[in-house]
Motif scaffolding. Structure first.
Motif, PDB file in Angstrom:
ATOM      1  N   TYR A  92      31.105 -18.104 -13.420  1.00 57.78           N
ATOM      2  CA  TYR A  92      32.519 -17.681 -14.321  1.00 57.78           C
ATOM      3  C   TYR A  92      32.629 -16.225 -14.318  1.00 57.78           C
ATOM      4  O   TYR A  92      33.402 -15.713 -15.321  1.00 57.78           O
ATOM      5  N   ARG A 122      12.888 -18.951  -9.960  1.00 57.88           N
ATOM      6  CA  ARG A 122      13.526 -19.971 -11.536  1.00 57.88           C
ATOM      7  C   ARG A 122      13.268 -20.682 -10.833  1.00 57.88           C
ATOM      8  O   ARG A 122      12.907 -21.460 -12.331  1.00 57.88           O
ATOM      9  N   ASN A 153      26.142 -29.025  -9.875  1.00 58.43           N
ATOM     10  CA  ASN A 153      26.248 -27.458 -11.489  1.00 58.43           C
ATOM     11  C   ASN A 153      26.623 -26.494 -10.768  1.00 58.43           C
ATOM     12  O   ASN A 153      27.645 -26.077 -11.751  1.00 58.43           O
ATOM     13  N   VAL A 188      29.312 -23.548 -24.232  1.00 54.05           N
ATOM     14  CA  VAL A 188      27.604 -23.998 -24.139  1.00 54.05           C
ATOM     15  C   VAL A 188      27.310 -22.962 -23.950  1.00 54.05           C
ATOM     16  O   VAL A 188      27.790 -21.722 -22.966  1.00 54.05           O
ATOM     17  N   LYS A 196      37.588 -25.128 -10.602  1.00 46.81           N
ATOM     18  CA  LYS A 196      37.108 -26.414 -11.230  1.00 46.81           C
ATOM     19  C   LYS A 196      38.201 -27.322 -11.294  1.00 46.81           C
ATOM     20  O   LYS A 196      38.105 -28.706 -11.172  1.00 46.81           O
ATOM     21  N   ASP A 232      21.699 -20.913  -1.936  1.00 48.35           N
ATOM     22  CA  ASP A 232      22.691 -21.057  -2.453  1.00 48.35           C
ATOM     23  C   ASP A 232      23.854 -22.563  -1.678  1.00 48.35           C
ATOM     24  O   ASP A 232      23.506 -22.403  -0.429  1.00 48.35           O
ATOM     25  N   ILE A 280      23.249 -24.724 -18.246  1.00 47.94           N
ATOM     26  CA  ILE A 280      23.187 -26.810 -18.200  1.00 47.94           C
ATOM     27  C   ILE A 280      22.215 -27.229 -17.507  1.00 47.94           C
ATOM     28  O   ILE A 280      22.097 -28.375 -17.415  1.00 47.94           O
ATOM     29  N   TYR A 335      38.552 -18.941 -11.972  1.00 48.46           N
ATOM     30  CA  TYR A 335      37.565 -19.931 -12.037  1.00 48.46           C
ATOM     31  C   TYR A 335      38.156 -21.406 -12.665  1.00 48.46           C
ATOM     32  O   TYR A 335      37.578 -22.713 -11.520  1.00 48.46           O
ATOM     33  N   GLY A 366      23.993 -17.526 -19.377  1.00 46.04           N
ATOM     34  CA  GLY A 366      25.198 -17.307 -18.675  1.00 46.04           C
ATOM     35  C   GLY A 366      26.274 -16.546 -19.499  1.00 46.04           C
ATOM     36  O   GLY A 366      26.905 -16.098 -18.837  1.00 46.04           O
ATOM     37  N   THR A 402      24.504 -20.281 -23.260  1.00 45.30           N
ATOM     38  CA  THR A 402      23.868 -21.331 -22.573  1.00 45.30           C
ATOM     39  C   THR A 402      23.299 -19.351 -21.539  1.00 45.30           C
ATOM     40  O   THR A 402      23.968 -18.567 -21.672  1.00 45.30           O
ATOM     41  N   SER A 460      18.483 -22.549 -14.842  1.00 46.63           N
ATOM     42  CA  SER A 460      18.651 -22.571 -16.266  1.00 46.63           C
ATOM     43  C   SER A 460      20.010 -23.076 -16.571  1.00 46.63           C
ATOM     44  O   SER A 460      20.489 -23.616 -15.591  1.00 46.63           O
ATOM     45  N   ASP A 486      17.881 -24.213  -7.516  1.00 48.18           N
ATOM     46  CA  ASP A 486      18.513 -22.703  -8.014  1.00 48.18           C
ATOM     47  C   ASP A 486      18.651 -21.405  -6.591  1.00 48.18           C
ATOM     48  O   ASP A 486      17.870 -20.971  -5.713  1.00 48.18           O
TER      49      ASP A 486
HETATM   50  P1  NAP Z   1      24.278 -20.080 -15.586  1.00 53.03           P
HETATM   51  O1  NAP Z   1      24.126 -20.086 -17.533  1.00 53.03           O
HETATM   52  O2  NAP Z   1      24.684 -18.719 -15.199  1.00 53.03           O
HETATM   53  O3  NAP Z   1      23.067 -21.058 -15.130  1.00 53.03           O
HETATM   54  C1  NAP Z   1      23.453 -21.197 -13.910  1.00 53.03           C
HETATM   55  C2  NAP Z   1      22.854 -21.390 -12.749  1.00 53.03           C
HETATM   56  O4  NAP Z   1      23.442 -21.930 -11.503  1.00 53.03           O
HETATM   57  C3  NAP Z   1      22.154 -20.181 -12.558  1.00 53.03           C
HETATM   58  O5  NAP Z   1      20.559 -20.224 -13.268  1.00 53.03           O
HETATM   59  C4  NAP Z   1      23.103 -19.789 -11.471  1.00 53.03           C
HETATM   60  O6  NAP Z   1      21.374 -18.522 -10.709  1.00 53.03           O
HETATM   61  C5  NAP Z   1      22.594 -20.743 -10.548  1.00 53.03           C
HETATM   62  N1  NAP Z   1      23.944 -19.841  -8.970  1.00 53.03           N
HETATM   63  C6  NAP Z   1      25.141 -19.632  -9.643  1.00 53.03           C
HETATM   64  N2  NAP Z   1      25.562 -19.282  -7.962  1.00 53.03           N
HETATM   65  C7  NAP Z   1      24.765 -20.148  -7.569  1.00 53.03           C
HETATM   66  C8  NAP Z   1      24.700 -20.769  -6.186  1.00 53.03           C
HETATM   67  N3  NAP Z   1      25.257 -19.976  -5.219  1.00 53.03           N
HETATM   68  N4  NAP Z   1      24.051 -21.509  -5.391  1.00 53.03           N
HETATM   69  C9  NAP Z   1      22.664 -22.347  -6.521  1.00 53.03           C
HETATM   70  N5  NAP Z   1      22.486 -21.317  -7.918  1.00 53.03           N
HETATM   71  C10 NAP Z   1      23.448 -20.609  -8.219  1.00 53.03           C
HETATM   72  O7  NAP Z   1      25.559 -20.844 -16.022  1.00 53.03           O
HETATM   73  P2  NAP Z   1      26.040 -22.543 -17.157  1.00 53.03           P
HETATM   74  O8  NAP Z   1      26.894 -22.015 -18.567  1.00 53.03           O
HETATM   75  O9  NAP Z   1      24.568 -23.254 -17.219  1.00 53.03           O
HETATM   76  O10 NAP Z   1      27.049 -23.382 -16.407  1.00 53.03           O
HETATM   77  C11 NAP Z   1      26.701 -24.292 -15.271  1.00 53.03           C
HETATM   78  C12 NAP Z   1      27.985 -24.702 -14.826  1.00 53.03           C
HETATM   79  O11 NAP Z   1      28.614 -25.124 -16.348  1.00 53.03           O
HETATM   80  C13 NAP Z   1      28.613 -23.703 -13.803  1.00 53.03           C
HETATM   81  O12 NAP Z   1      28.590 -24.672 -13.305  1.00 53.03           O
HETATM   82  C14 NAP Z   1      29.831 -23.534 -15.146  1.00 53.03           C
HETATM   83  O13 NAP Z   1      31.328 -23.379 -14.631  1.00 53.03           O
HETATM   84  C15 NAP Z   1      29.880 -24.553 -16.135  1.00 53.03           C
HETATM   85  N6  NAP Z   1      30.179 -24.527 -17.283  1.00 53.03           N
HETATM   86  C16 NAP Z   1      30.125 -24.060 -18.469  1.00 53.03           C
HETATM   87  C17 NAP Z   1      30.352 -23.475 -18.992  1.00 53.03           C
HETATM   88  C18 NAP Z   1      29.690 -22.782 -20.126  1.00 53.03           C
HETATM   89  O14 NAP Z   1      30.471 -22.180 -21.482  1.00 53.03           O
HETATM   90  N7  NAP Z   1      28.110 -22.218 -20.627  1.00 53.03           N
HETATM   91  C19 NAP Z   1      31.262 -24.144 -19.527  1.00 53.03           C
HETATM   92  C20 NAP Z   1      32.078 -24.749 -18.749  1.00 53.03           C
HETATM   93  C21 NAP Z   1      31.833 -25.134 -17.445  1.00 53.03           C
HETATM   94  P3  NAP Z   1      21.790 -17.088 -11.255  1.00 53.03           P
HETATM   95  O15 NAP Z   1      21.501 -16.766 -12.520  1.00 53.03           O
HETATM   96  O16 NAP Z   1      20.268 -16.062 -10.144  1.00 53.03           O
HETATM   97  O17 NAP Z   1      23.439 -16.096 -10.509  1.00 53.03           O
END
Ligand code: NAP
Length: 255
Positions: free
Chosen positions: A98, A49, A94, A194, A165, A67, A25, A161, A198, A196, A23, A44
């Motif tokens: 958070y 998924r 990735n 972003v 990072k 994991d 990013i 968090y 999450g 998403t 899902s 994932d």
């Molecule tokens: P997201 O929508 O929650 O997607 C993250 C994906 O990673 C989910 O499918 C999640 O699965 C999976 N995941 C979680 N824990 C895991 C593990 N232990 N092993 C394998 N997969 C795992 O998050 P996102 O917003 O796209 O963020 C992705 C990355 O970008 C993260 O590193 C985040 O810190 C970084 N980031 C995000 C933002 C933002 O605003 N969105 C900004 C800066 C940085 P489940 O849903 O099943 O847990």
């Protein structure tokens, strides 16, 4: 024109592993790499998924459940992906979580989980994937998805968090130094907000409006936009860039 673009950004014949790509990013990055011609492995936590995302991306993308915080799970993932794709040239770390919680009330289990997924995970994936890249002898590219929170605390409650990072930025530089002789580049991107799966809940609670008021470009990013910058950093065009952290935040940090 087409030849120049292919020469600079084409990933034909390259094999990429993207974690947390079911899902958000990660899926945006996996899609861009596949569009550029890479064979992509979508990893994932939930295998279902990952499979759904791989089917959506198409272009021969394969799926794997893993994991990233678990040593045995990562070793099995990298072994399976290398076997199915015939090697690994690109790794995108990735997967990340958070949750929020102020330091004064920090639960040690929450702290440890954030560090395990966001910092130990990239180290384990890097360790395993580099062994495969080295044995291939053709170099490689590793991209770590960090955050602007590694450089500046956006909100109270993100200390675990931000610390994870910040650690990832330093892992990026250390690994870049270590793997340069193998022609394996290691870089990080620091996205701002972003939209998403999450961030859906938090953005719905007014956070998105709050952020967009401060972002000079006036809006949060899409996963595809982060995917485009990621494509650049793992492409031939960026082969002389290593150890850098690139901020992708619509100008948020200059305010
Ligand atoms: P997201 O929508 O929650 O997607 C993250 C994906 O990673 C989910 O499918 C999640 O699965 C999976 N995941 C979680 N824990 C895991 C593990 N232990 N092993 C394998 N997969 C795992 O998050 P996102 O917003 O796209 O963020 C992705 C990355 O970008 C993260 O590193 C985040 O810190 C970084 N980031 C995000 C933002 C933002 O605003 N969105 C900004 C800066 C940085 P489940 O849903 O099943 O847990």
């Amino acid at each position: 024109m087409a030849n120049v673009l292919t020469e600079l950004f084409g990933l034909e014949g390259r094999r990429a592993l993207v974690t947390g790509a079911g899902s958000g990013i990660g899926k945006g990055i996996a899609r861009r790499l596949a569009q550029a011609g890479a064979k992509v492995a979508v990893c994932d936590l939930e295998a279902d998924r990952a499979a759904a995302a791989a089917a959506e991306i198409g272009s021969g993308a394969i799926a794997a459940g893993c994991d990233v915080s678990d040593e045995a799970s990562v070793a099995a993932l990298v072994r399976d992906v290398a076997e199915q794709l015939g090697g690994i040239d690109i790794l995108v770390n990735n997967a990340g979580i958070y949750p929020t919680g102020p330091v004064a009330e920090m639960d040690v289990a929450d702290w440890d989980r954030v560090m395990a997924v966001n910092l130990r995970g990239p180290m384990l994936c890097t360790r395993e994937a580099v062994r495969v890249m080295r044995s291939g002898g053709a170099g490689g590219a590793i991209l770590n998805v960090s955050s602007i929170d590694s450089l500046h605390p956006s909100f109270v409650g993100m200390s675990h968090y931000g610390a994870s990072k910040g650690g990832l930025n330093m892992l990026t530089r250390s690994a870049a130094l270590e793997f340069a002789p193998d022609r394996i580049t290691v870089n990080a991107i620091c996205p701002g907000g972003v939209e998403t799966e999450g961030t859906q809940a938090a953005f719905g609670d007014g956070l998105k409006d709050q952020l967009e008021e401060r972002i000079p470009l006036g809006r949060v990013a899409t996963p595809d936009e982060i995917g485009a910058v990621s494509l650049f950093l793992v492409s031939p065009a960026a082969r002389y860039i290593t150890g850098t952290t690139l901020v992708v935040d619509g100008g948020y940090l200059i305010t």
